[in-house]
Write a protein that holds these residues in place. Sequence first.
Motif, short mmCIF file in Angstrom:
data_model
loop_
_atom_site.label_atom_id
_atom_site.label_comp_id
_atom_site.label_asym_id
_atom_site.label_seq_id
_atom_site.Cartn_x
_atom_site.Cartn_y
_atom_site.Cartn_z
N THR B 182 -140.53 5.30 -32.43
CA THR B 182 -140.83 5.62 -34.16
C THR B 182 -143.11 6.62 -33.81
O THR B 182 -143.85 5.62 -32.64
N TRP B 211 -142.03 8.32 -38.25
CA TRP B 211 -142.18 6.54 -39.99
C TRP B 211 -142.24 8.57 -40.86
O TRP B 211 -143.02 9.32 -41.06
N HIS B 250 -139.81 -1.20 -43.02
CA HIS B 250 -139.21 0.16 -41.90
C HIS B 250 -139.22 -0.42 -40.72
O HIS B 250 -137.80 0.33 -40.57
#
Lengths: 258, 258
Positions: B182, B211, B250
């Motif tokens: 990520t 992200w 997240h």
Amino acid sequence: MKVWTVANQKGGVGKTTTVISLAGLLAQQGKRVLLLDTDPHASLTSYLGFDVDSVQGTLYELYQNTQLDDAMVTHSIQATSFDNLDLIPASMALATLDKVLGQREGMGLILKRILARIEHQYDYVLIDCPPVLGVMMVNALAASSRVLVPVQTEFLAIKGLERMVKTLAIMQRSCPEPLRYTVVPTMYDKRTRASLSALKELQETYPKNIWNSVIPIDTKFRDASLRHAPPSYHIKNCRGVFAYQTLLAHLQQMTDEQ
Amino acid sequence: MKVWTVANQKGGVGKTTTVISLAGLLAQQGKRVLLLDTDPHASLTSYLGFDVDSVQGTLYELYQNTQLDDAMVTHSIQATSFDNLDLIPASMALATLDKVLGQREGMGLILKRILARIEHQYDYVLIDCPPVLGVMMVNALAASSRVLVPVQTEFLAIKGLERMVKTLAIMQRSCPEPLRYTVVPTMYDKRTRASLSALKELQETYPKNIWNSVIPIDTKFRDASLRHAPPSYHIKNCRGVFAYQTLLAHLQQMTDEQ
Ligand SMILES: Nc1ncnc2c1ncn2[C@@H]1O[C@H](COP(=O)(O)OP(=O)(O)OP(=O)(O)O)[C@@H](O)[C@H]1O
Ligand SMILES: Nc1ncnc2c1ncn2[C@@H]1O[C@H](COP(=O)(O)OP(=O)(O)OP(=O)(O)O)[C@@H](O)[C@H]1O
Ligand SMILES: [Mg+2]
Ligand SMILES: [Mg+2]
């Protein structure tokens, strides 16, 4: 010809920003300036708008030739879009030099020999270094008359400076001339306690080698890299540029004394 | 047990800040967290108040033993002054591992084997990496279930990300499980054009791995390292901490899906 190397083994402290800021101010004073990018990440080269993957005549190629001559060195010098400002660009291939050159006799003096060939063409040479102690940093330190060490004014960065100063002391043993260094406090933020206490600690630990002012935090430096021009060429009323002007005046007054 | 590695070959992008911020938030949720400092500069170790020159039981010592057992691993785990938060510290000696271990068979899996011994003692392991591609980063990537790559939202940092993603692709070839990563945009400054255009470029280039928010520039992070505590433990109303809370939510939602 004065040769200033900007180095610190810690990453992201403002080395490339210091090189391009001082170089722009020197060029605007009418001094002839050569920039040397010794970082395989080639930030300075891309900052000045060169395409890192296709640029010709890089520093790496100069290291490939065991027999140097003036023509080869001149071939590696690229003009930039600014008067009085030339560049010998970097490329990713520089990263392989540590393995190839590491053990070879006299490999620490290659850059010194390259610069001796252009002694009368420039007033200043500014060298940007990668954030690691390797062949390129050793070459740059051996070739320079002064080392500028940008240090962020924060607690974690102080340990990193100890390492850098130890490196300079080791280098000093194999360099005939004295290796002078100046600690340059950068990214100073007057709003945070951390900046203030870190600056005090730096001043107490390096009283004879620290510049008596600071480069403040200034987000305009980010925009500068997008415009591919030294900050003093297009940013008006920028406190970061004023600070670099003060630093330059301090260095020029010091250097002329010797 | 989830293992998250925070890595980027570029220095000063917020790797250590990301590790300590997420770890603090996880510990406050009541999760048992182990921190691993694989950086010879030992920023995470000194951030947590340990004296880098005298700390016992470091990761380096674990690498010295060819025969690992549970007692040795437990001996290297140090308690911090925060509940649910332990650390295996770094030391300068880690820098020598590249020369010593570099060519040895299977050296890339030592960390994975160390972590397998403590599988049931922790919910999360967060690994801080040095800004170079060496033995420690390879070990960390091979041991992790997800890699977080902090990237400053500025033009020069994007080239560095390309390199990091290429490294992950190479690592992928020798890892049986998928290496998920990520991209985490950090030090975002909504006042500068450079941040905005860099963020757009990152979103266009890495649409599936980025992200969908940012960590803003927040000078309170500097003060946090002086207090030797994770930012969420003492900074009230800090936009940087809010942003890391959003990032954590997240990640936790993503990880649970798999
Ligand atoms: N005084 C300053 N205030 C705010 N931002 C700054 C300042 N100086 C540099 N920066 C920003 O910090 C980032 C890192 O700066 P820079 O690239 O010059 O560091 P470096 O030491 O050369 O990094 P590296 O180790 O990767 O070569 C850049 O985004 C730059 O724009
Ligand atoms: N979002 C942010 N806003 C402002 N400053 C930040 C932010 N994140 C980190 N910093 C500051 O930037 C500096 C570098 O951060 P940090 O040490 O976490 O980076 P790093 O990638 O771990 O560096 P290194 O490559 O040297 O290990 C520190 O002074 C830290 O306080
Ligand atoms: Mg640089
Ligand atoms: Mg770090």
